[in-house]
Scaffold this active site. Structure first.
Site, short mmCIF file in Angstrom:
data_model
loop_
_atom_site.label_atom_id
_atom_site.label_comp_id
_atom_site.label_asym_id
_atom_site.label_seq_id
_atom_site.Cartn_x
_atom_site.Cartn_y
_atom_site.Cartn_z
N GLY A 11 31.94 34.47 38.80
CA GLY A 11 33.52 35.12 38.89
C GLY A 11 33.87 33.44 38.02
O GLY A 11 33.26 33.33 37.70
N GLN A 12 35.42 34.32 38.04
CA GLN A 12 36.21 33.01 36.97
C GLN A 12 35.86 31.92 36.99
O GLN A 12 35.64 31.06 36.35
CB GLN A 12 37.36 33.71 36.24
CG GLN A 12 38.76 32.75 36.41
CD GLN A 12 39.81 33.17 36.00
OE1 GLN A 12 40.21 32.92 34.53
NE2 GLN A 12 40.04 33.98 37.14
N TYR A 63 38.02 38.95 47.05
CA TYR A 63 38.41 40.79 46.77
C TYR A 63 39.89 40.06 45.90
O TYR A 63 40.43 39.79 46.71
CB TYR A 63 38.23 41.38 47.97
CG TYR A 63 38.15 43.27 46.75
CD1 TYR A 63 37.17 43.96 47.23
CD2 TYR A 63 39.76 43.07 46.67
CE1 TYR A 63 37.98 44.85 46.11
CE2 TYR A 63 40.51 44.12 46.36
CZ TYR A 63 38.70 45.39 46.27
OH TYR A 63 39.56 46.55 45.18
N TYR A 127 46.22 42.26 49.42
CA TYR A 127 45.10 41.46 48.98
C TYR A 127 45.91 39.95 50.02
O TYR A 127 44.92 38.71 50.66
CB TYR A 127 44.86 41.18 47.85
CG TYR A 127 44.48 40.17 46.79
CD1 TYR A 127 43.83 38.91 46.76
CD2 TYR A 127 45.87 38.94 46.72
CE1 TYR A 127 42.69 38.16 46.81
CE2 TYR A 127 45.09 37.89 45.90
CZ TYR A 127 44.09 37.19 45.74
OH TYR A 127 43.62 35.74 45.78
N1 LIG Z 1 42.84 35.27 39.58
C1 LIG Z 1 43.98 34.95 40.20
O1 LIG Z 1 45.20 34.82 39.47
C2 LIG Z 1 44.53 33.54 41.38
C3 LIG Z 1 45.16 33.81 42.24
C4 LIG Z 1 45.25 32.30 42.75
C5 LIG Z 1 43.93 32.50 43.79
N2 LIG Z 1 42.84 32.99 43.39
C6 LIG Z 1 41.66 32.78 44.18
O2 LIG Z 1 40.67 31.94 43.74
C7 LIG Z 1 39.31 32.03 43.67
C8 LIG Z 1 38.36 32.99 42.66
O3 LIG Z 1 38.94 34.01 42.05
P1 LIG Z 1 38.62 33.89 40.28
O4 LIG Z 1 39.68 34.25 39.73
O5 LIG Z 1 37.20 33.48 39.74
O6 LIG Z 1 38.44 35.41 40.73
P2 LIG Z 1 36.80 36.59 40.38
O7 LIG Z 1 37.36 36.41 38.98
O8 LIG Z 1 37.15 38.01 40.83
O9 LIG Z 1 35.60 36.47 40.98
C9 LIG Z 1 35.22 37.66 42.10
C10 LIG Z 1 33.81 36.88 43.20
O10 LIG Z 1 33.36 37.42 43.96
C11 LIG Z 1 32.71 37.89 44.13
N3 LIG Z 1 32.25 38.25 45.71
C12 LIG Z 1 33.44 39.80 45.57
N4 LIG Z 1 32.11 40.09 46.89
C13 LIG Z 1 31.53 39.67 46.62
C14 LIG Z 1 31.16 39.49 48.52
N5 LIG Z 1 30.93 39.76 49.17
N6 LIG Z 1 30.70 38.43 48.33
C15 LIG Z 1 29.44 37.10 47.39
N7 LIG Z 1 30.74 36.94 46.27
C16 LIG Z 1 31.27 38.62 46.57
C17 LIG Z 1 32.71 38.52 42.58
O11 LIG Z 1 31.20 39.29 42.68
P3 LIG Z 1 31.28 40.91 41.79
O12 LIG Z 1 32.18 41.06 40.74
O13 LIG Z 1 30.02 40.88 41.38
O14 LIG Z 1 31.88 41.25 43.02
C18 LIG Z 1 33.46 37.68 41.73
O15 LIG Z 1 32.02 36.73 41.78
C19 LIG Z 1 39.71 33.54 44.86
O16 LIG Z 1 39.15 32.98 45.99
C20 LIG Z 1 40.83 33.83 44.59
O17 LIG Z 1 41.27 34.45 45.82
C21 LIG Z 1 42.68 33.73 42.22
#
Ligand SMILES: NC(=O)c1ccc[n+]([C@@H]2O[C@H](COP(=O)([O-])OP(=O)(O)OC[C@H]3O[C@@H](n4cnc5c(N)ncnc54)[C@H](OP(=O)(O)O)[C@@H]3O)[C@@H](O)[C@H]2O)c1
Length: 288
Positions: A11-12, A63, A127
């Site tokens: 993931g990111q 998710y 979400y």
């Molecule tokens: N992006 C934002 O703007 C934002 C803002 C506030 C908070 N956050 C939080 O920051 C954290 C990191 O977000 P991010 O931007 O890195 O999100 P991301 O790029 O969407 O990465 C999420 C990761 O979780 C994995 N994942 C999904 N279902 C899973 C499961 N059942 N078991 C194991 N892995 C699973 C995905 O794998 P697959 O791709 O293979 O499904 C992906 O690698 C998250 O907790 C998110 O809620 C994000």
């Protein structure tokens, strides 16, 4: 040596942690992808924890498809709530400190002053509701946890606003971006760095924290700076949320007070503009 498990390595945020490994020779990392470790699989989670002796687990798995979650309620809950529960229970059983990443979307955005960690939550969509349920089950299960709420994450990795704007700058002559939702963009690399500072210092002030880059902007202002830094000639129009309807309602005010986390970090939280400039350089490097 400190032993750390990082979930969702692809993931990111997971990728940001991978790129910081070299800065932390005293931390031994085990990175797991969603296929190596599906956090919704309780047996698999226990297997991974029992095969190692971790000091910390950083849970980046979530998710994150905010709009799709409005339909995929069950899946969002399975990952963000029940998956977090599996991780928390394994942390309890194997005496591991959990660092879990959460979101500003646990708030409704109706405030006019930066949100504090103990302000009343009231998520607007699926979400946010499922992420809040994840926070709550962690707090109920564990004593040794850090929940770090962040906002508007972007980086050179994965799908995010910065990369979308850079792509649109090449594809379109004109674009409309909302100017009536405000928040603090957060370079995911800064968040990963701050998280590793907490681990490296063996901080024991457990609890909920807010982390975002310093400064406040609208999505329109954020896009304007991206186009300015990339010398793009795209015409940018400020639009209102009502002109860009999405399945999930977003909080119009997403600013979080970051004083609490500032007190436990070794370095000052960077301003969004300086971090954006660094991220842009890294974006260009990773594309070439
Ligand atoms: N992006 C934002 O703007 C934002 C803002 C506030 C908070 N956050 C939080 O920051 C954290 C990191 O977000 P991010 O931007 O890195 O999100 P991301 O790029 O969407 O990465 C999420 C990761 O979780 C994995 N994942 C999904 N279902 C899973 C499961 N059942 N078991 C194991 N892995 C699973 C995905 O794998 P697959 O791709 O293979 O499904 C992906 O690698 C998250 O907790 C998110 O809620 C994000």
């Amino acid at each position: 040596m400190i032993h750390v498990l990082v979930t969702a390595k692809d993931g990111q945020l997971g990728q940001c942690f991978q790129s910081l490994v070299v800065k932390h020779p005293n931390i031994q990392f085990v990175f797991k992808s969603s296929s190596d470790l599906d956090i919704t699989n309780k047996v698999k989670v226990e297997d991974v924890f029992s095969a190692h002796s971790f000091d910390y687990c950083i849970n980046c798995a979530a998710y994150t498809a905010v709009d799709k979650a409005e339909e995929a309620t069950e899946l969002a809950d399975k990952v963000n709530h029940l998956g977090a529960q599996n991780i928390a229970e394994a942390c309890k059983k194997f005496e591991v400190i959990l660092i879990h990443i959460s979101t500003d979307f646990v708030f409704d955005g109706e405030r006019t002053a930066p949100y504090l960690e103990d302000d009343i939550t009231n998520p607007l969509g699926v979400y946010g509701k499922t992420k809040l349920a994840g926070e709550q089950v962690i707090a109920k299960t564990l004593q040794r946890y850090f929940i770090i709420r962040t906002s508007w994450l972007y980086s050179e990795y994965g799908h995010n606003f910065l990369k979308t704007m850079l792509r649109l700058a090449n594809e379109r002559d004109e674009i409309g971006v909302v100017g009536d939702q405000i928040g603090s963009p957060t370079y995911a690399m800064d968040l990963a760095d701050a998280t590793l500072q907490i681990i490296a210092s063996r901080n024991t002030s457990y609890g909920i924290y807010h982390y975002s880059n310093e400064g406040v902007v609208s999505w329109y202002d954020f896009a304007k700076e991206i186009f300015s830094l990339s010398n793009s000639s795209i015409k940018l129009n400020k639009i209102e949320t009502k002109d860009y309807p999405t399945p999930a309602v977003r909080p119009k005010y997403s600013i979080m007070n970051t004083e609490k986390i500032s007190q436990i970090l070794d370095s000052k939280i960077p301003n969004w503009k300086s971090s954006l400039a660094i991220a842009m350089v890294n974006c260009i490097k990773s594309e070439s």
